[in-house]
Enzyme design. Structure first.
Site, PDB file in Angstrom:
ATOM      1  N   ILE A 103       0.905  -1.197  -0.033  1.00 43.29           N
ATOM      2  CA  ILE A 103      -0.011  -0.038   0.291  1.00 43.29           C
ATOM      3  C   ILE A 103       0.800   1.264   0.047  1.00 43.29           C
ATOM      4  O   ILE A 103       0.451   2.266  -0.709  1.00 43.29           O
ATOM      5  CB  ILE A 103      -0.856  -0.048   1.119  1.00 43.29           C
ATOM      6  CG1 ILE A 103      -2.006   1.058   1.019  1.00 43.29           C
ATOM      7  CG2 ILE A 103      -0.329   0.158   2.519  1.00 43.29           C
ATOM      8  CD1 ILE A 103      -3.166   1.077   1.915  1.00 43.29           C
ATOM      9  N   LYS A 104       2.080   1.219   0.424  1.00 43.57           N
ATOM     10  CA  LYS A 104       3.092   2.297   0.703  1.00 43.57           C
ATOM     11  C   LYS A 104       3.309   2.812  -0.639  1.00 43.57           C
ATOM     12  O   LYS A 104       3.439   4.128  -0.986  1.00 43.57           O
ATOM     13  CB  LYS A 104       4.341   1.803   1.424  1.00 43.57           C
ATOM     14  CG  LYS A 104       5.411   2.867   1.039  1.00 43.57           C
ATOM     15  CD  LYS A 104       4.954   4.085   2.391  1.00 43.57           C
ATOM     16  CE  LYS A 104       6.204   5.040   2.303  1.00 43.57           C
ATOM     17  NZ  LYS A 104       5.921   6.219   2.991  1.00 43.57           N
ATOM     18  N   GLY A 105       3.285   1.954  -1.770  1.00 43.49           N
ATOM     19  CA  GLY A 105       3.596   2.313  -3.185  1.00 43.49           C
ATOM     20  C   GLY A 105       4.861   2.955  -3.617  1.00 43.49           C
ATOM     21  O   GLY A 105       5.740   2.559  -2.815  1.00 43.49           O
TER      22      GLY A 105
END
Lengths: 247, 526
Positions: free
Chosen positions: A127-129
């Site tokens: 999710i940090k991406g």
């Protein structure tokens, strides 16, 4: 009607006005301003006005330049690269998956072979991406299974099958003796053998891949350096809906 | 700073704290009942093991990893790694821990749990070695106090926090020193992408990273030494920040303590939510790392800004308050006082919403008044930075204004080129000029700022606090681990048995021995 030849617009048609800011590695003073003006002239900004400059530390000068460019834009010669698939927002991707699959799209990711560099796959999936974009885990309609590093190809095939994967993403950083190419080919062959036409979409990514290699490697898509999660997600949606139509 | 502009009901605030403490309690018990490979490695680093095995085919493997993995193979970690390690040192008649590590790598050491007199002897030797490391941490803390005394703190609040991230420690030094000269009070060296998922700490000075520089003991030392020099030049003590997060949280905390880092990013849930690290592993590692930070006088920075970048900054505003309260509770329990609690929050509301700035002020004031003694860390807009650098620069100005108006303590300087490029030299210069203008023009405006008692800002703050209490009640009923599993924070669902690093968690036996934990809890130095 837009005319074929245009210039940038400041406050009068055809004035060609542009603004530019830059830093030169020259101490603040007339020399630094002159240096910026010279560069502007070489860039076709003539006459160039240095409207502001200030020192950044003892060795650098920040300069703001305004001026008129002598170049013309020939709109007939503007060739725009048409992306084969549209870049969608997370909301659009979620909606599109919902509509075309009527269930969550399952994405399985892994670093295969002995490669322990999960940087790439994590940047795309976590999710940090990456580059200000959230990874695929962020998309509500995608179910992401990240198998991590050093996954053996048979295990990947087995897991993709048990998870009913729609797409399999593999990342490869290590390129010694073309390990990334060999591993990817091995993976593609294993999926072909085990599942034939029913195999999931196969996507390979890594900094040393050439996107033109997809066919040769036996995968559906290859992503190179600097790829963002949004591009990958948009591709998956595009490819899945294409596949649905063909099937 | 004690102000009461929002007229918060102190009973509600107290209730929120009680609920947070109740939600944290079972997790703290869980943390006490387990150890992890990372806690054991951190303890061995305190005991003096340094360096790496450079002959391994997978590249450099730190000696602490070699030793802990081998101890685990031979006799398990249920009683900790210290007893078997110091017993083996004596049994094999080796002079130093490095020799022991080399012999371990060569397969010449058989680790076993000592008994009776042997156990007492091993415990005593372990305690003496760990005590040396602990005293080094104490000396670093004392030296910081001395330098701050001599050189001085920044003249203004908030302290100005700037990031460098070149991937090459030598290049970082150049950028950091220039940033300090330009006005930065705090330098953060961003880590290489993905370091949080490495289950070891790389060794030595590093010159190649992915969008950041590896955190290593040597890189810490190099940067701290450079900042000590530039501190003298600019006349204020420049603080250094790194990241005690990810799978090596406890080890990074120890290395930071030894090398006099001043701040560490350290959140109770970030690794779980955003890096998919096992929840139990995170809570165990976090407790130990916070105990070390408390000992070292390191200010922690928590990561609440991240919830707002993934979830909606208006709808999820109360999850920030809840996370701050949980972070506070876990930190207090680990011995961190309020003045070391850099609780995080961010300016991330969509600027196209009407009254977005008033809501930002409400949220920022709420944090300020719920945590009056904590050095709050105020984070700039990132989610709504679009590449329109002009609009971004304006937004950063409003962010700076909100920061000074609500008395924030640490201000991370926003860059107009956020999401475009890594900042140019000029971007950083313009960003600091933006901060300086706002400080100069409006630095004392807080004196005149009195939001209307029944106005929008006050009402919004009360609403967010009430929502936070509501969520804490739910967490209290279901348990924190379940709340995390269900995606309460940042929309991420993380079950307690899942995630990376789960296999590095070990249930402690009754006979577990770790002198570091005892010294951290009692303050003992020997």
């Amino acid at each position: 009607m837009t005319s074929r030849y245009v210039r940038p617009y400041g406050d009068t048609t055809g004035d060609g006005m542009v603004q530019m800011s830059l830093t030169v590695p020259v101490p603040h003073g007339p020399k630094a301003e002159g240096a910026a003006a010279q560069l502007a002239a070489k860039m076709g900004i003539e006459p160039a006005m240095v409207v502001h400059s200030h020192a950044i530390g003892p060795d650098f000068t920040f300069v703001v330049v305004y001026g008129s460019v002598k170049h013309l834009i020939d709109l007939d010669e503007v060739k725009v690269v048409e992306r084969e698939y549209p870049l969608l927002s997370p909301t659009e991707i979620n909606t599109s998956v919902k509509k075309s699959l009527r269930r969550k799209m399952v994405v399985v990711g892994a670093c295969i072979g002995t490669d322990a560099h999960t940087v790439g796959i994590d940047a795309i999936l976590n999710i940090k991406g990456f580059a200000g974009q959230k990874g695929l885990e962020y998309y509500r309609e995608l179910r992401v299974v990240n198998l991590g590093a050093q996954v053996a190809v048979p295990d990947l095939v087995k897991r993709a099958r048990s998870e009913k994967a729609d797409a399999v993403l593999v990342s490869q950083v290590v390129t010694q003796r073309d390990a990334h190419l060999l591993n990817t080919k091995e993976m593609a062959a294993a999926f072909r053998e085990a599942m034939g036409e029913r195999r999931p979409l196969l996507v390979a990514g890594g900094p040393r891949f050439d996107p033109l290699q997809a066919g040769e490697l036996g995968v559906d898509r290859v992503f190179g350096r600097g790829t963002t999660p949004g591009e990958v997600a948009s591709f998956l949606v595009h490819a899945m809906s294409h596949k649905e139509k063909v099937a | 700073m004690t102000r009461a502009l929002l007229g918060l009901d102190q009973g509600t605030v107290a209730r929120a704290r009680e609920l947070a403490a109740a939600a944290a309690a079972p997790v703290i018990e869980l943390a006490k009942a387990h150890t992890t490979v990372a806690v054991e490695r951190a303890t061995l680093r305190l005991a003096g093991i340094t360096g790496a095995d450079s002959t391994h085919r997978a590249g450099d493997v730190p000696w602490v990893n070699r030793v802990v993995d081998t101890v685990r193979d031979h006799c398990g970690l249920e009683q900790g790694s210290l007893l078997p390690v110091f017993h083996a040192l004596r049994e094999h008649d080796l002079g130093t821990l490095t020799e022991l590590a080399e012999a371990t790598a060569a397969g010449q050491v058989r680790f076993a749990l000592p008994e009776g007199k042997d156990r007492d002897r091993a415990a005593k030797a372990a305690r003496s070695a760990v005590g040396k490391g602990m005293r080094q941490v104490d000396r670093s803390r004392a030296q910081r106090a001395k330098l701050v005394e001599k050189i001085g703190d920044p003249q203004q609040r908030p302290w100005i926090y700037l990031i460098v991230a070149t991937g090459d420690i030598d290049e970082d030094v150049v950028q950091a020193c220039n940033a300090a000269r330009a006005g930065a009070d705090i330098i953060a060296v961003i880590r290489s992408t993905g370091q949080s998922l490495l289950d070891y700490v790389p060794e030595g000075a590093t010159h190649r990273g992915f969008a950041g520089t590896y955190a290593t003991q040597e890189n810490f030392r190099i940067m701290r030494a450079a900042l000590d020099e530039v501190s003298k030049e600019v006349g204020r003590y420049i603080r250094l920040t790194n990241y005690a997060s990810g799978l090596c949280m406890p080890e990074i905390a120890v290395l930071g303590g030894l090398e006099r880092l001043d701040m560490m990013l350290n959140d109770c849930m970030y690794g779980i939510l955003f890096r998919d690290i096992n929840p139990i592993r995170t809570f165990v590692d976090q407790r130990f790392s916070r105990q070390v930070h408390a000992r070292a006088g390191i200010i922690i920075n928590t990561g609440e800004d991240n919830y707002l970048t993934t979830d909606d900054a208006v709808d999820a505003a109360h999850t920030v308050t809840v996370s701050q309260l949980l972070n506070e509770r876990f930190a207090h329990e680990a011995g961190l006082p309020d003045e070391l609690l850099g609780l995080g929050h961010a300016f991330e509301i969509n600027p196209d919403l009407p009254d977005s700035f008033r809501m930002e002020l409400a949220h920022a004031l709420l944090a300020r008044e719920v945590f009056p003694d904590a050095p709050l860390k105020w984070m700039p807009p990132t989610k709504h930075m679009t590449g329109d650098v002009f609009r971004g620069h304006l937004l950063d100005g409003f962010f700076n204004l909100a920061g000074v108006l609500t008395g924030q303590s640490i201000l991370l300087v926003g860059m107009m080129t956020e999401a475009v490029v890594t900042p140019f030299l000029s971007d950083r210069d313009l960003a600091v000029a933006n901060v300086r203008y706002v400080l100069n023009a409006a630095g004392n405006l807080a004196e005149d700022f009195r939001p209307a008692p029944d106005g929008f800002i006050v009402k919004r703050a009360h609403l967010v606090l009430d929502e936070a209490v509501g969520l804490l009640e739910r967490i209290g009923r279901d348990g924190l681990l379940k709340a995390i599993a269900e995606g309460t924070f940042g929309l991420m669902k993380r079950p307690p048995e899942g995630g990376k690093g789960a296999d590095g968690v070990v249930v402690k036996a009754e006979e577990y021995y770790n002198p570091a934990i005892e010294m951290l809890e009692t303050g003992a130095t020997k």
